[in-house]
Design a protein around this motif. Structure first.
Motif, PDB file in Angstrom:
ATOM      1  N   PHE A  46       0.862  -1.187   0.000  1.00 28.27           N
ATOM      2  CA  PHE A  46       0.000   0.000   0.000  1.00 28.27           C
ATOM      3  C   PHE A  46       0.896   1.235   0.000  1.00 28.27           C
ATOM      4  CE2 PHE A  46      -2.453  -3.354   2.111  1.00 28.27           C
ATOM      5  CZ  PHE A  46      -3.604  -3.342   1.339  1.00 28.27           C
ATOM      6  N   LEU A  47       0.716   2.096  -1.006  1.00 25.03           N
ATOM      7  CA  LEU A  47       1.570   3.256  -1.181  1.00 25.03           C
ATOM      8  C   LEU A  47       0.759   4.545  -1.081  1.00 25.03           C
ATOM      9  CD1 LEU A  47       3.623   2.010  -4.272  1.00 25.03           C
ATOM     10  CD2 LEU A  47       4.317   1.921  -1.869  1.00 25.03           C
ATOM     11  N   GLU A  48       1.370   5.565  -0.490  1.00 23.43           N
ATOM     12  CA  GLU A  48       0.775   6.890  -0.496  1.00 23.43           C
ATOM     13  C   GLU A  48       0.617   7.355  -1.943  1.00 23.43           C
ATOM     14  OE1 GLU A  48      -0.800  10.307  -0.200  1.00 23.43           O
ATOM     15  OE2 GLU A  48      -0.450   9.247   1.696  1.00 23.43           O
ATOM     16  N   GLY A  49      -0.588   7.772  -2.330  1.00 28.66           N
ATOM     17  CA  GLY A  49      -0.860   8.052  -3.735  1.00 28.66           C
ATOM     18  C   GLY A  49      -0.642   9.478  -4.173  1.00 28.66           C
ATOM     19  N   ARG A  50      -0.363  10.390  -3.242  1.00 28.96           N
ATOM     20  CA  ARG A  50      -0.287  11.815  -3.607  1.00 28.96           C
ATOM     21  C   ARG A  50       1.137  12.318  -3.787  1.00 28.96           C
ATOM     22  NH1 ARG A  50      -3.855  13.931   1.310  1.00 28.96           N
ATOM     23  NH2 ARG A  50      -2.575  12.304   2.276  1.00 28.96           N
ATOM     24  N   VAL A  51       2.091  11.388  -3.848  1.00 31.99           N
ATOM     25  CA  VAL A  51       3.489  11.775  -4.023  1.00 31.99           C
ATOM     26  C   VAL A  51       4.093  10.980  -5.170  1.00 31.99           C
ATOM     27  CG1 VAL A  51       3.800  12.356  -1.591  1.00 31.99           C
ATOM     28  CG2 VAL A  51       4.270  10.039  -2.366  1.00 31.99           C
ATOM     29  N   ARG A  68       9.801   9.037  -6.407  1.00 30.19           N
ATOM     30  CA  ARG A  68      11.081   9.561  -5.915  1.00 30.19           C
ATOM     31  C   ARG A  68      10.926  10.145  -4.515  1.00 30.19           C
ATOM     32  NH1 ARG A  68      15.450  10.447  -8.725  1.00 30.19           N
ATOM     33  NH2 ARG A  68      14.306  10.387 -10.711  1.00 30.19           N
ATOM     34  N   LYS A  69       9.839  10.901  -4.290  1.00 31.13           N
ATOM     35  CA  LYS A  69       9.634  11.500  -2.971  1.00 31.13           C
ATOM     36  C   LYS A  69       9.323  10.428  -1.930  1.00 31.13           C
ATOM     37  CE  LYS A  69       8.041  15.565  -2.718  1.00 31.13           C
ATOM     38  NZ  LYS A  69       7.218  16.815  -2.734  1.00 31.13           N
ATOM     39  N   LEU A  70       8.579   9.426  -2.338  1.00 26.54           N
ATOM     40  CA  LEU A  70       8.263   8.351  -1.404  1.00 26.54           C
ATOM     41  C   LEU A  70       9.528   7.608  -0.990  1.00 26.54           C
ATOM     42  CD1 LEU A  70       5.891   6.922   0.010  1.00 26.54           C
ATOM     43  CD2 LEU A  70       5.784   5.367  -1.942  1.00 26.54           C
ATOM     44  N   LEU A  71      10.420   7.349  -1.948  1.00 25.05           N
ATOM     45  CA  LEU A  71      11.671   6.664  -1.626  1.00 25.05           C
ATOM     46  C   LEU A  71      12.572   7.533  -0.759  1.00 25.05           C
ATOM     47  CD1 LEU A  71      12.435   4.947  -5.050  1.00 25.05           C
ATOM     48  CD2 LEU A  71      11.658   3.852  -2.947  1.00 25.05           C
ATOM     49  N   LEU A 101      14.862  -1.757 -13.501  1.00 20.44           N
ATOM     50  CA  LEU A 101      13.516  -2.313 -13.457  1.00 20.44           C
ATOM     51  C   LEU A 101      12.545  -1.625 -14.409  1.00 20.44           C
ATOM     52  CD1 LEU A 101      13.194  -2.748  -9.576  1.00 20.44           C
ATOM     53  CD2 LEU A 101      13.598  -4.545 -11.273  1.00 20.44           C
ATOM     54  N   GLY A 102      13.011  -0.546 -15.066  1.00 15.86           N
ATOM     55  CA  GLY A 102      12.141   0.174 -15.987  1.00 15.86           C
ATOM     56  C   GLY A 102      11.064   0.967 -15.274  1.00 15.86           C
ATOM     57  N   LEU A 103      11.435   1.656 -14.194  1.00 19.08           N
ATOM     58  CA  LEU A 103      10.484   2.384 -13.361  1.00 19.08           C
ATOM     59  C   LEU A 103      10.699   3.885 -13.487  1.00 19.08           C
ATOM     60  CD1 LEU A 103       8.344   2.511 -11.075  1.00 19.08           C
ATOM     61  CD2 LEU A 103      10.253   2.312  -9.444  1.00 19.08           C
ATOM     62  N   ASP A 104       9.628   4.617 -13.745  1.00 19.56           N
ATOM     63  CA  ASP A 104       9.657   6.085 -13.804  1.00 19.56           C
ATOM     64  C   ASP A 104       9.401   6.614 -12.401  1.00 19.56           C
ATOM     65  OD1 ASP A 104       9.395   8.781 -14.221  1.00 19.56           O
ATOM     66  OD2 ASP A 104       7.856   8.637 -15.782  1.00 19.56           O
ATOM     67  N   LEU A 105      10.426   7.184 -11.779  1.00 12.39           N
ATOM     68  CA  LEU A 105      10.310   7.646 -10.403  1.00 12.39           C
ATOM     69  C   LEU A 105       9.562   8.958 -10.265  1.00 12.39           C
ATOM     70  CD1 LEU A 105      13.920   6.842  -9.118  1.00 12.39           C
ATOM     71  CD2 LEU A 105      11.816   5.610  -8.567  1.00 12.39           C
ATOM     72  N   VAL A 121      12.579  -1.501  -5.184  1.00 16.56           N
ATOM     73  CA  VAL A 121      13.626  -0.480  -5.040  1.00 16.56           C
ATOM     74  C   VAL A 121      13.794  -0.111  -3.571  1.00 16.56           C
ATOM     75  CG1 VAL A 121      14.292   1.880  -5.583  1.00 16.56           C
ATOM     76  CG2 VAL A 121      13.346   0.431  -7.372  1.00 16.56           C
ATOM     77  N   GLN A 122      12.682   0.120  -2.851  1.00 17.32           N
ATOM     78  CA  GLN A 122      12.810   0.516  -1.448  1.00 17.32           C
ATOM     79  C   GLN A 122      13.400  -0.601  -0.599  1.00 17.32           C
ATOM     80  OE1 GLN A 122      11.110  -0.384   1.544  1.00 17.32           O
ATOM     81  NE2 GLN A 122       9.975  -2.070   0.570  1.00 17.32           N
ATOM     82  N   ALA A 123      13.167  -1.871  -0.977  1.00 16.21           N
ATOM     83  CA  ALA A 123      13.733  -2.974  -0.202  1.00 16.21           C
ATOM     84  C   ALA A 123      15.237  -3.116  -0.427  1.00 16.21           C
ATOM     85  CB  ALA A 123      13.023  -4.278  -0.566  1.00 16.21           C
ATOM     86  N   PHE A 124      15.673  -2.933  -1.677  1.00 14.20           N
ATOM     87  CA  PHE A 124      17.077  -3.160  -2.043  1.00 14.20           C
ATOM     88  C   PHE A 124      17.967  -1.939  -1.864  1.00 14.20           C
ATOM     89  CE2 PHE A 124      15.377  -6.899  -4.070  1.00 14.20           C
ATOM     90  CZ  PHE A 124      16.428  -7.768  -4.252  1.00 14.20           C
ATOM     91  N   MET A 125      17.409  -0.740  -1.829  1.00 18.05           N
ATOM     92  CA  MET A 125      18.200   0.478  -2.065  1.00 18.05           C
ATOM     93  C   MET A 125      19.284   0.721  -1.017  1.00 18.05           C
ATOM     94  SD  MET A 125      15.397   3.442  -1.194  1.00 18.05           S
ATOM     95  CE  MET A 125      14.800   3.727   0.481  1.00 18.05           C
TER      96      MET A 125
END
Length: 317
Positions: free
Chosen positions: A87-92, A95-98, A120-124, A142-146
């Motif tokens: 579950f992710l905050e949807g208003r950010v 990049r800001k979430l990370l 991973l081909g992800l647009d931050l 990304v957040q788990a590995f970073m």
């Protein structure tokens, strides 16, 4: 070798319903340990107990040498976690979430987040509410590995990922292991686990029913054999195969002096090869081991017949 994770008699009840029944296993530091089992087997509950998201009813847990109930933020920073339901905050933006996660997990090497996102081909820079399920999963990875944690706990990590991204994930796991990190992951799909794991635990109805190395699991798996031969009757072919250890489900068809045989084989192939060497073979097909079939057979083992000593929890050959 040191243990990154160890549980002993781990039990969890929700009210009167017991969902983990004395779970015992150990994960060696620097290894990739996979837990497989059908949905509802207890994989997520086990992981949440390891991370002190929920507390066990009884039993002992050690994670990176510490009791997770007492480890506090210092222990959490040594772990990277991907939950099964993200579950992710949807208003950010991603990049800001990370950036927020970085403040919690600890320092991240410059350029590390962008490098992982590119792999991973992800647009931050997209808002998380606009991300597909697969891209949300990438953000979770990304957040788990970073922050290069000592221990990665990944619940159904390839869920929602396309095959190419799954292969990139497997490469990330291999690189993490090469750096000395420990990876503990779960899945209900054996093929996903066998690509990365050194050891597999099979969980059913909240109980470990087998622990085996992937190579050992392959050795004990079911193979399908088909061949045709001349100069032998169906009766004699059946008798020949009946003397080979591990051969079962034999089907024979005799036509125009040729016998066609289908069978299964569990265990070593050398006795079968030796027996077939006496025949005038016209055709022979020996398929790759069917690990899924072997695991499904284990799921069918009555719980009461599963061994109680974790040192004896091995797949029967």
């Amino acid at each position: 070798m040191a243990e990154a994770i160890a549980t002993r008699s781990l039990t969890k009840k929700f009210g009167r319903r017991e969902v983990l029944h004395g779970v015992d296993f150990a994960v060696e530091a620097g290894s990739v340990f996979g837990v497989i089992g059908p949905n509802g087997a207890g994989k997520t509950t086990t992981m949440r107990c390891l991370l002190d998201i929920i507390r066990p009813t009884s039993g002992a847990i050690r994670v990176l040498g510490e009791d997770p109930r007492l480890g506090g933020p210092e222990l959490r920073r040594r772990i990277g976690y991907l939950p099964g339901e993200l579950f992710l905050e949807g208003r950010v933006t991603g990049r800001k979430l990370l950036s927020h996660y970085e403040a919690i997990s600890g320092p991240v090497s410059p350029g590390r987040i962008d490098a992982l996102a590119e792999r991973l081909g992800l647009d931050l820079d997209r808002h998380t509410r606009k991300l597909s399920k697969g891209n949300k999963q990438k953000l979770g990875l990304v957040q788990a590995f970073m922050h290069n944690p000592e221990l990665l706990v990944l619940d159904e990590p390839t869920s929602g990922l396309d095959p190419l991204v799954q292969q990139e994930f497997h490469a990330m796991v291999q690189e993490a292991q090469h750096q000395g990190q420990t990876i503990f992951l779960s899945s209900h799909v054996l093929s996903e686990v066998q690509q990365t794991a050194d050891t597999v635990a099979i969980l059913r109805d909240g109980k470990i029913i087998a622990v085996e190395s992937v190579s050992g699991l392959r050795e004990g798996a079911v193979r399908h054999v088909r061949f045709s031969a001349d100069g032998i009757t169906a009766h004699d072919a059946g008798a020949l195969l009946g003397a080979v250890p591990g051969v079962g489900h034999v089907e024979l068809l005799e036509s125009n002096g040729t016998v066609t045989v289908s069978a299964t084989l569990e265990g070593a192939i050398q006795p079968l090869v030796k027996a077939l060497g006496t025949l005038q073979l016209k055709d022979l097909v020996l398929e790759e081991p069917d690990l899924e079939e072997s695991v499904l057979q284990l799921y069918s083992i009555p719980r009461d017949s599963a061994p109680e000593d974790p040192s004896t929890r091995r797949i029967a050959r």
